[in-house]
Design an enzyme around this catalytic site. Structure first.
Site, PDB file in Angstrom:
ATOM      1  N   ASP A 294      -1.639   6.985 -10.754  1.00 56.72           N
ATOM      2  CA  ASP A 294      -1.759   6.312  -9.128  1.00 56.72           C
ATOM      3  C   ASP A 294      -1.326   4.784  -8.961  1.00 56.72           C
ATOM      4  OD1 ASP A 294      -4.084   6.042 -10.270  1.00 56.72           O
ATOM      5  OD2 ASP A 294      -4.822   5.923  -8.266  1.00 56.72           O
ATOM      6  N   GLU A 295      -1.079   4.302  -8.076  1.00 55.64           N
ATOM      7  CA  GLU A 295      -1.021   2.973  -7.450  1.00 55.64           C
ATOM      8  C   GLU A 295      -0.486   1.843  -8.634  1.00 55.64           C
ATOM      9  OE1 GLU A 295      -4.621   3.065  -4.412  1.00 55.64           O
ATOM     10  OE2 GLU A 295      -5.357   2.636  -6.546  1.00 55.64           O
TER      11      GLU A 295
END
Length: 480
Positions: A294-295
């Site tokens: 993620d991210e």
């Protein structure tokens, strides 16, 4: 059993007029030594009874029987005036039947010292099994580190509500929390900090094994997460050779995200990943390895796909199933992959749509429903609000089958607790209870058996139990 306060609510309850009373001469006959011992140990402090556990006691008050029929985690509980029988096909089913039985007893059974009885159980029959096989909670030990005893306590509490997965977020920008013997600097250097700077720490592999064993005894599977290619500043800080220029960045103790990345074009990166995953897999008996994903805002889309094309097969080669946050959707899929959805918008984003299009199984962690780090209200002293405020009712009042567009393969539900603002055990308790039992009922109970009014009444009866166990829960005014 008409007024039982069991959480999660069982699939079928058939009350009777009988009442069973547990007395000082009671014994337990169990086909499972471990579950029998668990029940006896749970009952002895408050009752003061000896409660011997024997495989063939001639006159047991409580029987735990393994039978040939039933589902993997289902159980039947029958309470009559002259005794109690729990039947299940598996030891997990027996354990869940025991959790239901403990909740049928007066709340004072959770006290650590001898209490006055009587120890009565309402009569009737319960037949029960879970809606989803994956019922999880996540504890972020990377932003703030929590030691073994805190994690064991967390396992004890979540297992009471038939949660069967503990996801440990073991690495992030602020800290690396698992010892890797081939790269000792990861924990020694990367684990020395946390949000705010002070503190830090890590689990030795013996510590981790202790957590895994404690969880397994409560039928909880541990899912370790090594987040990558983003959320990796602690690793880059500990291992200078992972950086393109050979210079380690400074330790990071803030709370921003998206700035760090492993270098996708370096073979040293994949040697590092292979070493880490191999050691983590070797000490993790469960079927899943979580690789984050993620991210990764400082990783180009092309580099992200390249990285995941190299890393996912490593997980498969280790005999594990890939789990990742749903941003992995555009990357080519490994068979059986689970994408963990954490969005908070009415419309799914492109990454989720890509995961669905590839046939990924979906683990539901909608941030606006089950993120335990969100505040209850504006007055909650810690937590976030970017996904909105999450009251106990908000965490409870949704149907997993209608959350995503079209048909999809839902693996289960998981409630994450991120710890940027969570620094103490009391902080964990405040944000976890009473919302985690709400999520547990969403994951376990049939949709047709669930309604807010009934749940609220049942949940309110658990406040005294938490108080007796020292759980510093949030006294949500909509519940208590």
């Amino acid at each position: 059993m008409n007024d039982i306060t069991v959480v999660p609510v069982p699939a079928l309850v058939e009350p009777s007029n009988a009442t069973f009373e547990l007395r000082a001469d009671a014994a337990i006959r169990s086909d499972s030594a471990s579950t029998g011992a668990y029940l006896a140990e749970a009952l002895r402090p408050a009752t003061g009874f000896a409660l011997p556990v024997e495989a063939a006691h001639p006159h047991p008050a409580i029987e735990l029987r393994l039978v040939e029929h039933g589902s993997d985690e289902g159980y039947e509980l029958v309470v009559e005036a002259d005794g109690i029988v729990v039947r299940a096909r598996t030891e997990a089913g027996l354990f869940y039947g025991v959790q239901t039985l403990l909740q049928l007893l007066p709340s004072s059974v959770d006290a650590a010292t001898v209490q006055d009885g009587p120890w009565t159980v309402p009569g009737g029959r319960i037949a029960d099994e879970p809606r989803f096989s994956y019922r999880g909670a996540m504890l972020d030990v990377a932003r703030h580190f929590f030691g073994v005893e805190v994690v064991l306590r967390f396992i004890d509490e979540l297992s009471r509500y038939k949660i069967n997965v503990l996801h440990l977020h073991l690495s992030d920008d602020q800290g690396w929390r698992i010892a890797i013997e081939s790269r000792p600097q990861l924990a020694r250097v990367g684990g020395a900090t946390q949000v705010g700077g002070a503190g830090g720490g890590w689990f030795s592999q013996a510590d981790y094994a202790r957590i895994v064993a404690h969880a397994a005894a409560r039928h909880v599977t541990v899912v370790p997460e090594i987040d990558m290619p983003g959320h990796t500043n602690a690793a880059l800080h500990a291992c200078a050779e992972l950086n393109d220029d050979g210079v380690a960045p400074a330790a990071y103790t803030g709370v921003e995200v998206g700035f760090s990345t492993l270098v996708v074009g370096r073979e040293e990166t994949y040697a590092f990943v292979r070493d880490v995953l191999a050691e983590v897999a070797a000490i993790t008996p469960g079927p899943w390895l979580h690789i984050g994903g993620d991210e990764a805002e400082n990783t180009s889309a092309e580099d992200y796909r390249t990285f995941m094309a190299r890393v996912q097969p490593m997980v498969t080669a280790l005999g594990k199933t890939v789990v990742a946050w749903h941003q992995i959707g555009p990357a080519e899929r490994e068979p059986g992959r689970i994408a963990q959805y954490w969005g908070a918008k009415p419309e799914p984003d492109e990454d989720l749509l890509a995961a669905l299009a590839q046939g990924d199984r979906i683990l539901l962690s909608p941030a606006d429903r089950v993120y335990l780090d969100m505040r209850y209200t504006a007055e909650t002293p810690i937590g976030h609000d970017w996904a909105g405020y999450i009251t106990t009712r908000t965490a409870y009042d949704w149907d997993p089958d209608t959350l995503l567009p079209g048909p999809c393969d839902i693996a289960g539900i998981e409630a994450p607790l991120w710890t940027e603002s969570v620094a103490t055990v009391a902080d964990i308790d405040l944000l976890t209870f009473p919302r985690l039992p709400a999520v547990a009922e969403v994951a376990w109970s049939p949709q047709a058996r669930r309604d807010w009014a009934g749940f609220r009444a049942r949940l309110a009866a658990h406040g005294p139990r938490w108080t007796l166990r020292g759980v510093a829960f949030h006294p949500d005014p909509t519940v208590f």
